[in-house]
Motif scaffolding. Sequence first.
Motif, PDB file in Angstrom:
ATOM      1  N   ARG A   1     -14.728  -2.457  18.835  1.00  0.00           N
ATOM      2  CA  ARG A   1     -14.638  -2.262  20.271  1.00  0.00           C
ATOM      3  C   ARG A   1     -13.703  -3.247  20.966  1.00  0.00           C
ATOM      4  NH1 ARG A   1     -16.102   2.740  21.696  1.00  0.00           N
ATOM      5  NH2 ARG A   1     -18.017   3.375  20.619  1.00  0.00           N
ATOM      6  N   HIS A   2     -13.527  -4.427  20.386  1.00  0.00           N
ATOM      7  CA  HIS A   2     -12.691  -5.416  21.072  1.00  0.00           C
ATOM      8  C   HIS A   2     -11.200  -5.182  20.824  1.00  0.00           C
ATOM      9  CE1 HIS A   2     -12.601  -7.138  17.048  1.00  0.00           C
ATOM     10  NE2 HIS A   2     -11.609  -7.925  17.431  1.00  0.00           N
ATOM     11  N   ILE A   3     -10.859  -4.237  19.964  1.00  0.00           N
ATOM     12  CA  ILE A   3      -9.452  -3.926  19.677  1.00  0.00           C
ATOM     13  C   ILE A   3      -8.986  -2.835  20.622  1.00  0.00           C
ATOM     14  CG2 ILE A   3      -7.858  -2.996  17.956  1.00  0.00           C
ATOM     15  CD1 ILE A   3      -9.507  -4.263  15.785  1.00  0.00           C
ATOM     16  N   GLU A   4      -7.856  -3.026  21.268  1.00  0.00           N
ATOM     17  CA  GLU A   4      -7.296  -2.018  22.160  1.00  0.00           C
ATOM     18  C   GLU A   4      -5.787  -1.969  22.011  1.00  0.00           C
ATOM     19  OE1 GLU A   4      -7.378  -2.947  26.367  1.00  0.00           O
ATOM     20  OE2 GLU A   4      -8.018  -4.988  25.893  1.00  0.00           O
ATOM     21  N   ASP A   5      -5.204  -0.882  22.488  1.00  0.00           N
ATOM     22  CA  ASP A   5      -3.761  -0.677  22.405  1.00  0.00           C
ATOM     23  C   ASP A   5      -3.072  -1.643  23.362  1.00  0.00           C
ATOM     24  OD1 ASP A   5      -1.145   0.149  22.339  1.00  0.00           O
ATOM     25  OD2 ASP A   5      -1.602   2.289  22.455  1.00  0.00           O
ATOM     26  N   ILE A   6      -2.276  -2.545  22.825  1.00  0.00           N
ATOM     27  CA  ILE A   6      -1.650  -3.580  23.666  1.00  0.00           C
ATOM     28  C   ILE A   6      -0.714  -2.967  24.697  1.00  0.00           C
ATOM     29  CG2 ILE A   6       0.309  -3.979  22.105  1.00  0.00           C
ATOM     30  CD1 ILE A   6       0.060  -6.962  22.774  1.00  0.00           C
ATOM     31  N   GLY A   7      -0.119  -1.811  24.327  1.00  0.00           N
ATOM     32  CA  GLY A   7       0.792  -1.153  25.262  1.00  0.00           C
ATOM     33  C   GLY A   7       0.107  -0.542  26.458  1.00  0.00           C
ATOM     34  N   LYS A   8      -1.241  -0.433  26.421  1.00  0.00           N
ATOM     35  CA  LYS A   8      -1.989   0.155  27.531  1.00  0.00           C
ATOM     36  C   LYS A   8      -2.645  -0.892  28.416  1.00  0.00           C
ATOM     37  CE  LYS A   8      -2.863   4.488  25.092  1.00  0.00           C
ATOM     38  NZ  LYS A   8      -3.880   5.422  24.546  1.00  0.00           N
ATOM     39  N   ILE A   9      -2.537  -2.158  28.059  1.00  0.00           N
ATOM     40  CA  ILE A   9      -3.025  -3.225  28.935  1.00  0.00           C
ATOM     41  C   ILE A   9      -2.160  -3.228  30.190  1.00  0.00           C
ATOM     42  CG2 ILE A   9      -3.354  -5.714  29.151  1.00  0.00           C
ATOM     43  CD1 ILE A   9      -3.800  -5.821  26.145  1.00  0.00           C
ATOM     44  N   PRO A  10      -2.767  -3.154  31.392  1.00  0.00           N
ATOM     45  CA  PRO A  10      -2.016  -2.910  32.631  1.00  0.00           C
ATOM     46  C   PRO A  10      -0.766  -3.777  32.815  1.00  0.00           C
ATOM     47  CG  PRO A  10      -4.363  -2.840  33.074  1.00  0.00           C
ATOM     48  CD  PRO A  10      -4.216  -3.260  31.637  1.00  0.00           C
ATOM     49  N   ASN A  11      -0.892  -5.099  32.668  1.00  0.00           N
ATOM     50  CA  ASN A  11       0.256  -5.967  32.900  1.00  0.00           C
ATOM     51  C   ASN A  11       1.379  -5.709  31.895  1.00  0.00           C
ATOM     52  OD1 ASN A  11      -0.979  -7.180  35.057  1.00  0.00           O
ATOM     53  ND2 ASN A  11      -1.774  -8.907  33.863  1.00  0.00           N
TER      54      ASN A  11
ATOM     55  N   ALA B   1       8.343  -2.746  16.716  1.00  0.00           N
ATOM     56  CA  ALA B   1       8.644  -4.074  17.265  1.00  0.00           C
ATOM     57  C   ALA B   1       9.745  -4.024  18.310  1.00  0.00           C
ATOM     58  CB  ALA B   1       9.046  -5.029  16.147  1.00  0.00           C
ATOM     59  N   LEU B   2      10.396  -2.857  18.467  1.00  0.00           N
ATOM     60  CA  LEU B   2      11.581  -2.768  19.328  1.00  0.00           C
ATOM     61  C   LEU B   2      11.266  -3.126  20.771  1.00  0.00           C
ATOM     62  CD1 LEU B   2      14.517  -2.003  19.704  1.00  0.00           C
ATOM     63  CD2 LEU B   2      13.829   0.377  19.963  1.00  0.00           C
ATOM     64  N   SER B   3      10.150  -2.628  21.293  1.00  0.00           N
ATOM     65  CA  SER B   3       9.828  -2.856  22.707  1.00  0.00           C
ATOM     66  C   SER B   3       9.679  -4.338  23.010  1.00  0.00           C
ATOM     67  CB  SER B   3       8.538  -2.115  23.067  1.00  0.00           C
ATOM     68  OG  SER B   3       8.695  -0.729  22.889  1.00  0.00           O
ATOM     69  N   PHE B   4       8.985  -5.051  22.119  1.00  0.00           N
ATOM     70  CA  PHE B   4       8.709  -6.464  22.411  1.00  0.00           C
ATOM     71  C   PHE B   4       9.911  -7.352  22.105  1.00  0.00           C
ATOM     72  CE2 PHE B   4       4.644  -4.402  21.964  1.00  0.00           C
ATOM     73  CZ  PHE B   4       3.958  -4.888  23.058  1.00  0.00           C
ATOM     74  N   LEU B   5      10.739  -6.951  21.137  1.00  0.00           N
ATOM     75  CA  LEU B   5      11.990  -7.684  20.916  1.00  0.00           C
ATOM     76  C   LEU B   5      12.935  -7.485  22.096  1.00  0.00           C
ATOM     77  CD1 LEU B   5      12.613  -7.008  17.115  1.00  0.00           C
ATOM     78  CD2 LEU B   5      11.911  -9.144  18.178  1.00  0.00           C
ATOM     79  N   THR B   6      12.889  -6.288  22.710  1.00  0.00           N
ATOM     80  CA  THR B   6      13.704  -6.037  23.892  1.00  0.00           C
ATOM     81  C   THR B   6      13.239  -6.904  25.056  1.00  0.00           C
ATOM     82  OG1 THR B   6      14.110  -3.750  23.197  1.00  0.00           O
ATOM     83  CG2 THR B   6      14.485  -4.278  25.507  1.00  0.00           C
ATOM     84  N   LEU B   7      11.906  -7.021  25.220  1.00  0.00           N
ATOM     85  CA  LEU B   7      11.388  -7.909  26.261  1.00  0.00           C
ATOM     86  C   LEU B   7      11.854  -9.340  26.038  1.00  0.00           C
ATOM     87  CD1 LEU B   7       7.689  -6.715  26.708  1.00  0.00           C
ATOM     88  CD2 LEU B   7       9.593  -6.372  28.278  1.00  0.00           C
TER      89      LEU B   7
END
Length: 418
Positions: free
Chosen positions: A317-327, A370-376
Amino acid sequence: MAEDLSKGNRRDPGWKYNHLQNPNDTTRVTCNFCGKTTRGGINRAKQHLIGNFRNAAKCLNCPHEVRDELRNYMEEKKLRKEVYTNEFSGFDEFDYQDDVGGEDEVQEIIHKKRGRGSFPSSTSKKLAKGKGPMDVFLQMQGTLRQANIKDSCDKEARAMTIQKVARFFYNNGIPFNVARSKSFKEAIEVVGRYGPNLKPPSYHKLRVPLLRKEVELTNEIINKHRQEWLKYGCSIMADGGSDRKQRTLINFLVNSLYGTVFMESIDASSFVKTGEKLCELLDRYVERVGEQNVVQVISDNGSNFVLAGQLLQRKRRHIEDIGKIPNIKKALQRAIALIGFIYGHSGVLNMMRDFTKNKELVKSGITRFALSFLTLQRLHCQKTNLRAMFTSDKWMISRWSKLPKGKSIAHTILMTTF
């Protein structure tokens, strides 16, 4: 005298690539390649051409062959000087003590000291009767020739050795990229330090005791990683791919502040398309590492892995999709809009490359998840250059700055929370 010297009446090869602007000043020498004038005679000028000397800046226009020629000349000259200095410096007079004896009798060259060190031990060898200082010099020349012969033999020995190593690769079908392996280089180094007569390990030793010891050493390394997992947490990474036999392999790695450790490679050909099976596999590694230690699970973004991730979230339950965390979701959306606008307009793209000095914001050919976070990360690294671009006159007078999308992008870049 200076006029005669300026016309190249010198044996030093440095004068082929330098000249004197003032024939009467032999200390100021000008480089033929870059025009720089150095002070300190031809020696300083050669240092300028060769480079890597503290006393002279390196000539960037000097050809490699010229640099090699002058470097070899200076090294040979230094060697000759050292030999002469070691053998004859401090020798003011020579006294010969003749001993009337047979052919086996010898005489020694005795140095008459004048407040300096005694005769060097390397030249206090006993010489045949009647030999003088010139004989000593000729003997040293013979020693130098022997050194040159030894160098030639060393080159031949090395050539034969590395040919044997290469043949070992060819005969056993070892991939060439093994030569880049750190462990391969370490093995070559320790063999060299051991010296001759090293007996290679037997088939049995490689297969049983040495393998067992290596497993123990590997477990010790993993235990050090586990200590860091307990302190700061870790990330489980599952990376899939295909081998030459078209088998689907999934590599499992664990990353932490201590580093990345490879855990296992699984042949998932029979169940890779099934999200439920992949979920069981990911769950097994979460359990193996320790659920309390897992900060994130990173996997491919294929539909099967997406389904496996969703099923894993239901169980853990404590695992969630990091891409869906609002910030994070908002940051990714802004980044996608920014990248899309810049790379969708060739004029803006060229402007961006001018300000970032041809540094791209997106790197192609990398793992997709990893592309999205390397782009950030790249956007953050180029923050100053991007802000300079969107506040420049070049941007302000461009037609893209008048577009609603352009205004929105400029606002994003100039946000204090960028």
